[in-house]
Design a protein around this motif. Structure first.
Motif, PDB file in Angstrom:
ATOM      1  N   SER A  34       0.767   2.910   0.975  1.00 51.36           N
ATOM      2  CA  SER A  34      -0.585   3.472   1.051  1.00 51.36           C
ATOM      3  C   SER A  34      -0.871   4.263  -0.214  1.00 51.36           C
ATOM      4  O   SER A  34       0.010   4.881  -0.806  1.00 51.36           O
ATOM      5  CB  SER A  34      -0.749   4.340   2.304  1.00 51.36           C
ATOM      6  OG  SER A  34       0.255   5.321   2.358  1.00 51.36           O
ATOM      7  N   HIS A 121      -2.587  -5.530  -0.821  1.00 54.54           N
ATOM      8  CA  HIS A 121      -1.743  -5.457   0.375  1.00 54.54           C
ATOM      9  C   HIS A 121      -0.743  -6.606   0.366  1.00 54.54           C
ATOM     10  O   HIS A 121      -1.144  -7.749   0.165  1.00 54.54           O
ATOM     11  CB  HIS A 121      -2.568  -5.581   1.651  1.00 54.54           C
ATOM     12  CG  HIS A 121      -3.658  -4.559   1.761  1.00 54.54           C
ATOM     13  ND1 HIS A 121      -4.811  -4.634   1.032  1.00 54.54           N
ATOM     14  CD2 HIS A 121      -3.748  -3.444   2.496  1.00 54.54           C
ATOM     15  CE1 HIS A 121      -5.581  -3.595   1.326  1.00 54.54           C
ATOM     16  NE2 HIS A 121      -4.953  -2.853   2.214  1.00 54.54           N
ATOM     17  N   LEU A 123       2.801  -7.677   2.786  1.00 58.21           N
ATOM     18  CA  LEU A 123       3.929  -7.410   3.671  1.00 58.21           C
ATOM     19  C   LEU A 123       5.163  -8.106   3.115  1.00 58.21           C
ATOM     20  O   LEU A 123       5.038  -9.091   2.387  1.00 58.21           O
ATOM     21  CB  LEU A 123       3.632  -7.954   5.074  1.00 58.21           C
ATOM     22  CG  LEU A 123       2.531  -7.230   5.853  1.00 58.21           C
ATOM     23  CD1 LEU A 123       2.275  -7.965   7.172  1.00 58.21           C
ATOM     24  CD2 LEU A 123       2.897  -5.779   6.118  1.00 58.21           C
ATOM     25  N   PHE A 129       1.815 -12.092   9.573  1.00 58.43           N
ATOM     26  CA  PHE A 129       0.627 -11.400  10.043  1.00 58.43           C
ATOM     27  C   PHE A 129      -0.565 -12.352  10.053  1.00 58.43           C
ATOM     28  O   PHE A 129      -1.053 -12.753   9.016  1.00 58.43           O
ATOM     29  CB  PHE A 129       0.299 -10.184   9.163  1.00 58.43           C
ATOM     30  CG  PHE A 129      -0.987  -9.548   9.578  1.00 58.43           C
ATOM     31  CD1 PHE A 129      -1.039  -8.717  10.688  1.00 58.43           C
ATOM     32  CD2 PHE A 129      -2.176  -9.836   8.919  1.00 58.43           C
ATOM     33  CE1 PHE A 129      -2.233  -8.174  11.123  1.00 58.43           C
ATOM     34  CE2 PHE A 129      -3.377  -9.300   9.347  1.00 58.43           C
ATOM     35  CZ  PHE A 129      -3.405  -8.467  10.447  1.00 58.43           C
ATOM     36  N   CYS A 144      -7.427  -1.339   9.924  1.00 57.01           N
ATOM     37  CA  CYS A 144      -6.228  -1.524   9.108  1.00 57.01           C
ATOM     38  C   CYS A 144      -6.469  -1.225   7.630  1.00 57.01           C
ATOM     39  O   CYS A 144      -5.561  -0.803   6.935  1.00 57.01           O
ATOM     40  CB  CYS A 144      -5.709  -2.946   9.255  1.00 57.01           C
ATOM     41  SG  CYS A 144      -5.244  -3.345  10.956  1.00 57.01           S
ATOM     42  N   HIS A 145      -7.683  -1.474   7.156  1.00 58.67           N
ATOM     43  CA  HIS A 145      -7.944  -1.352   5.711  1.00 58.67           C
ATOM     44  C   HIS A 145      -8.744  -0.106   5.330  1.00 58.67           C
ATOM     45  O   HIS A 145      -9.010   0.101   4.151  1.00 58.67           O
ATOM     46  CB  HIS A 145      -8.687  -2.590   5.201  1.00 58.67           C
ATOM     47  CG  HIS A 145      -7.848  -3.838   5.261  1.00 58.67           C
ATOM     48  ND1 HIS A 145      -6.666  -3.967   4.553  1.00 58.67           N
ATOM     49  CD2 HIS A 145      -7.991  -4.999   5.945  1.00 58.67           C
ATOM     50  CE1 HIS A 145      -6.140  -5.160   4.798  1.00 58.67           C
ATOM     51  NE2 HIS A 145      -6.923  -5.801   5.642  1.00 58.67           N
ATOM     52  N   GLN A 156      -5.022   0.608  -0.771  1.00 57.21           N
ATOM     53  CA  GLN A 156      -4.370   0.469   0.532  1.00 57.21           C
ATOM     54  C   GLN A 156      -4.494   1.795   1.270  1.00 57.21           C
ATOM     55  O   GLN A 156      -3.953   2.806   0.837  1.00 57.21           O
ATOM     56  CB  GLN A 156      -2.907   0.042   0.388  1.00 57.21           C
ATOM     57  CG  GLN A 156      -2.254  -0.081   1.761  1.00 57.21           C
ATOM     58  CD  GLN A 156      -0.984  -0.917   1.777  1.00 57.21           C
ATOM     59  OE1 GLN A 156      -0.734  -1.707   0.876  1.00 57.21           O
ATOM     60  NE2 GLN A 156      -0.190  -0.772   2.823  1.00 57.21           N
ATOM     61  N   ARG A 158      -3.671   2.548   4.583  1.00 56.11           N
ATOM     62  CA  ARG A 158      -2.660   2.908   5.582  1.00 56.11           C
ATOM     63  C   ARG A 158      -1.324   2.273   5.224  1.00 56.11           C
ATOM     64  O   ARG A 158      -1.291   1.283   4.497  1.00 56.11           O
ATOM     65  CB  ARG A 158      -3.094   2.408   6.968  1.00 56.11           C
ATOM     66  CG  ARG A 158      -4.492   2.819   7.384  1.00 56.11           C
ATOM     67  CD  ARG A 158      -4.791   2.309   8.773  1.00 56.11           C
ATOM     68  NE  ARG A 158      -3.833   2.836   9.708  1.00 56.11           N
ATOM     69  CZ  ARG A 158      -3.982   3.987  10.360  1.00 56.11           C
ATOM     70  NH1 ARG A 158      -5.080   4.681  10.205  1.00 56.11           N
ATOM     71  NH2 ARG A 158      -3.053   4.413  11.180  1.00 56.11           N
ATOM     72  N   LEU A 160       0.589   0.415   7.074  1.00 55.60           N
ATOM     73  CA  LEU A 160       0.721  -0.920   7.675  1.00 55.60           C
ATOM     74  C   LEU A 160       2.189  -1.319   7.820  1.00 55.60           C
ATOM     75  O   LEU A 160       2.574  -2.441   7.492  1.00 55.60           O
ATOM     76  CB  LEU A 160      -0.064  -1.964   6.869  1.00 55.60           C
ATOM     77  CG  LEU A 160      -1.582  -1.768   6.854  1.00 55.60           C
ATOM     78  CD1 LEU A 160      -2.260  -2.793   5.952  1.00 55.60           C
ATOM     79  CD2 LEU A 160      -2.167  -1.852   8.271  1.00 55.60           C
ATOM     80  N   ASN A 161       2.997  -0.384   8.299  1.00 53.71           N
ATOM     81  CA  ASN A 161       4.413  -0.677   8.528  1.00 53.71           C
ATOM     82  C   ASN A 161       4.628  -1.065   9.995  1.00 53.71           C
ATOM     83  O   ASN A 161       3.686  -1.077  10.800  1.00 53.71           O
ATOM     84  CB  ASN A 161       5.274   0.518   8.121  1.00 53.71           C
ATOM     85  CG  ASN A 161       4.836   1.795   8.818  1.00 53.71           C
ATOM     86  OD1 ASN A 161       4.182   1.743   9.850  1.00 53.71           O
ATOM     87  ND2 ASN A 161       5.192   2.921   8.255  1.00 53.71           N
ATOM     88  N   GLU A 164       3.238   1.174  12.734  1.00 58.26           N
ATOM     89  CA  GLU A 164       1.795   1.086  12.981  1.00 58.26           C
ATOM     90  C   GLU A 164       1.430  -0.173  13.761  1.00 58.26           C
ATOM     91  O   GLU A 164       0.566  -0.132  14.644  1.00 58.26           O
ATOM     92  CB  GLU A 164       1.033   1.101  11.655  1.00 58.26           C
ATOM     93  CG  GLU A 164       0.956   2.471  11.048  1.00 58.26           C
ATOM     94  CD  GLU A 164      -0.180   2.594  10.060  1.00 58.26           C
ATOM     95  OE1 GLU A 164      -0.801   3.669  10.017  1.00 58.26           O
ATOM     96  OE2 GLU A 164      -0.459   1.630   9.325  1.00 58.26           O
ATOM     97  N   CYS A 165       2.072  -1.285  13.416  1.00 60.89           N
ATOM     98  CA  CYS A 165       1.793  -2.530  14.153  1.00 60.89           C
ATOM     99  C   CYS A 165       2.102  -2.302  15.634  1.00 60.89           C
ATOM    100  O   CYS A 165       1.288  -2.607  16.514  1.00 60.89           O
ATOM    101  CB  CYS A 165       2.663  -3.700  13.685  1.00 60.89           C
ATOM    102  SG  CYS A 165       2.773  -3.999  11.920  1.00 60.89           S
TER     103      CYS A 165
END
Ligand code: HEC
Ligand code: HEC
Ligand code: HEC
Ligand code: HEC
Ligand code: HEC
Length: 194
Positions: A34, A121, A123, A129, A144-145, A156, A158, A160-161, A164-165
């Motif tokens: 982030s 972003h 992953l 995803f 999310c964004h 970025q 957040r 988004l790890n 968080e998911c």
């Protein structure tokens, strides 16, 4: 206990704590990007297009409701308007000098090469995803964004790890169950890791 055993136990404990430390540093680095806000080859502004001009996210990110990737629009999508609009004052009569940013956009179109936008972003490769499932379930892009329609340059918002998911998936499933519906957001490892 003799001296050798004590030394050995100490060495094992040290090794274990070093491993745990290394793992936690690694996990943090991997899990939290982030604040990442790279410069882009053309100063395209979401605040202007998606904010002020109120363009729909899906007008450009057409993949978001169809598949895994939201996708970045080709320059031809920009040219639907920028054949005519050449600068911020371009809608006013008598002004025709293109802004340097629009000039770059036109050069890119003429060269036939795709614009080298810098990915914000990403992953790790071991995570799946799918955008479409989220967008079609009514999860807004902003969950999310962040408030992309207010960003001059995309950042970025957040981490988004995995935490968080899973937090959202659990909360979502609880809501579904309370409403008497089957939970739809997976929490099993293989749903996200293949
Ligand atoms: C006119 C086309 C257009 C519209 C409308 C638009 N975008 Fe974009 N978007 C782009 C382009 C081009 C990029 C790549 C350059 C950049 O990052 O600014 C991008 C990048 C992004 C990224 C970063 C992708 C990455 O590299 O990780 C996100 C997230 C994003 N957009 C979300 C949105 C959201 C949410 C909306 C609606 C509020 C929206 N966009 C509306 C064109 C658009
Ligand atoms: C629906 C029409 C539309 C689309 C599609 C569109 N734009 Fe724009 N864009 C505009 C308008 C209108 C302005 C000028 C706004 C103003 O005058 O305030 C503008 C302004 C700009 C500017 C600022 C120019 C300056 O003088 O600083 C840039 C850069 C830009 N757009 C890039 C892009 C890129 C890159 C894309 C594609 C990803 C794109 N635009 C897609 C309508 C559009
Ligand atoms: C549930 C969270 C979530 C929602 C909702 C979401 N995104 Fe994303 N988005 C992500 C993640 C995570 C990534 C990184 C994906 C990867 O690396 O595989 C990403 C990547 C992107 C990218 C760059 C890579 C790609 O897939 O093309 C764009 C553009 C983007 N999102 C736009 C959007 C837009 C527009 C919306 C709403 C229509 C949206 N996203 C909704 C989590 C989300
Ligand atoms: C803000 C809430 C939210 C966040 C954050 C979120 N999800 Fe989801 N996710 C959902 C919902 C809601 C569904 C269920 C959609 C449905 O029922 O069709 C879902 C479904 C899924 C599915 C199932 C798709 C399928 O084909 O069955 C996967 C995989 C998934 N999410 C991965 C992720 C990953 C990876 C992240 C983190 C990067 C993430 N999600 C973050 C809300 C979220
Ligand atoms: C809803 C999606 C989701 C589910 C379910 C999920 N993960 Fe993850 N996992 C992620 C995401 C996203 C990342 C990458 C970001 C991070 O490191 O937090 C990740 C990262 C990891 C990592 C770190 C790997 C590394 O690169 O360091 C491990 C280990 C892991 N997951 C194991 C698991 C296990 C075991 C389960 C089942 C108990 C599980 N995950 C379930 C989304 C998920």
């Amino acid at each position: 206990m003799n001296v050798r055993t004590v030394l050995l136990a100490g060495a094992v404990a040290l090794l274990a704590s070093l491993t745990i430390f290394a793992l936690s540093v690694d996990l943090k680095l991997l899990g939290d990007n982030s604040g990442y806000k790279p410069a882009q080859p053309i100063a395209y502004s979401h605040a202007l297009h998606a904010g002020e001009l109120r363009m729909d996210c899906l007008f450009c990110h057409t993949g978001a409701e169809k598949g895994r990737h939201a996708g970045i629009p080709p320059a031809s999508t920009c040219m639907k308007c920028h054949e005519v609009v050449v600068n911020r004052a371009g809608t006013k009569p008598g002004v025709s000098d293109p802004s340097p940013e629009i000039a770059r956009l036109r050069q890119a179109v003429q060269s036939g090469q795709p614009i080298a936008w810098v990915r914000v972003h990403r992953l790790p490769a071991h995570v799946q995803f799918p955008h479409s499932r989220h967008v079609n379930a009514g999860v807004p892009c902003q969950a999310c964004h962040g408030e992309v329609q207010g960003m001059e340059r995309v950042e970025q918002a957040r981490p988004l790890n995995m935490g968080e998911c899973l937090a959202c998936h659990r909360a979502e499933n609880q809501k579904q169950q309370q409403a008497g519906r089957a939970p739809g957001a997976p929490t099993d490892c293989t749903a996200c890791h293949h």
